[in-house]
Scaffold this active site. Sequence first.
Site, mmCIF file in Angstrom:
data_model
loop_
_atom_site.group_PDB
_atom_site.id
_atom_site.type_symbol
_atom_site.label_atom_id
_atom_site.label_comp_id
_atom_site.label_asym_id
_atom_site.label_seq_id
_atom_site.Cartn_x
_atom_site.Cartn_y
_atom_site.Cartn_z
ATOM 1 N N GLN A 56 7.153 -3.913 10.285
ATOM 2 C CA GLN A 56 6.797 -3.548 8.913
ATOM 3 C C GLN A 56 6.717 -2.043 8.707
ATOM 4 O OE1 GLN A 56 3.340 -6.551 8.724
ATOM 5 N NE2 GLN A 56 4.061 -6.431 6.623
ATOM 6 N N CYS A 94 1.857 -10.543 1.681
ATOM 7 C CA CYS A 94 2.379 -9.694 2.756
ATOM 8 C C CYS A 94 2.593 -8.285 2.230
ATOM 9 C CB CYS A 94 3.707 -10.278 3.240
ATOM 10 S SG CYS A 94 4.504 -9.338 4.548
ATOM 11 N N LEU A 95 2.222 -7.294 3.018
ATOM 12 C CA LEU A 95 2.399 -5.903 2.604
ATOM 13 C C LEU A 95 3.879 -5.584 2.355
ATOM 14 C CD1 LEU A 95 -0.055 -4.120 5.102
ATOM 15 C CD2 LEU A 95 -0.463 -4.660 2.696
ATOM 16 N N GLU A 137 2.033 -12.855 11.492
ATOM 17 C CA GLU A 137 2.490 -11.599 12.117
ATOM 18 C C GLU A 137 3.544 -11.859 13.200
ATOM 19 O OE1 GLU A 137 1.803 -9.156 10.426
ATOM 20 O OE2 GLU A 137 0.049 -9.930 9.390
#
Length: 162
Positions: A56, A94-95, A137
């Site tokens: 990410q 989710c970022l 994750e």
Amino acid sequence: MLNKKLTIRTDGDQVLRKIAKTVLVDEIKSKDFQKLCSDLAVCMFDNNGIGIAAPQVGKSIRLIVINAKDEALVMINPEITKHSLIKEWGEEGCLSVPLTFGDVKRFKKVKCVFINPAGKKESIEASGLMARVIQHEIDHLNGELFIDKAKKVKKIQIPADN
Ligand code: ZN
């Protein structure tokens, strides 16, 4: 040296679709790797995330950080070795997929083995939200995003004058 902040990669960025590489045990003690671990934790807290995976922030390696009661739990080469038969639905975001939420079915309980930043092998058993975050994750390390399997996906609209 310039202290460059990590930036979150968002859906559409190819790094999020790669299979992340296993971290070599020799790498773990290096300054660069230790710094990445702490930068990743800071990045997670700065963005109010409950977990973050290295891809990410553009690093395609098997490293995740989980927010465990406001402490960063750094997990290197995490692997689920046991899980409950029961799965449950729960809402995720989710970022890397901003303003989007959806329901995902996950194992209720998981056992996860990993290496900690000191280079030691550890394992944890998690249930509920923690188990969900770990599964979310680890999916990132396999190039998967929650929207790939989510139901009832919704996008939050932000008013233009806000
Ligand atoms: Zn995510």
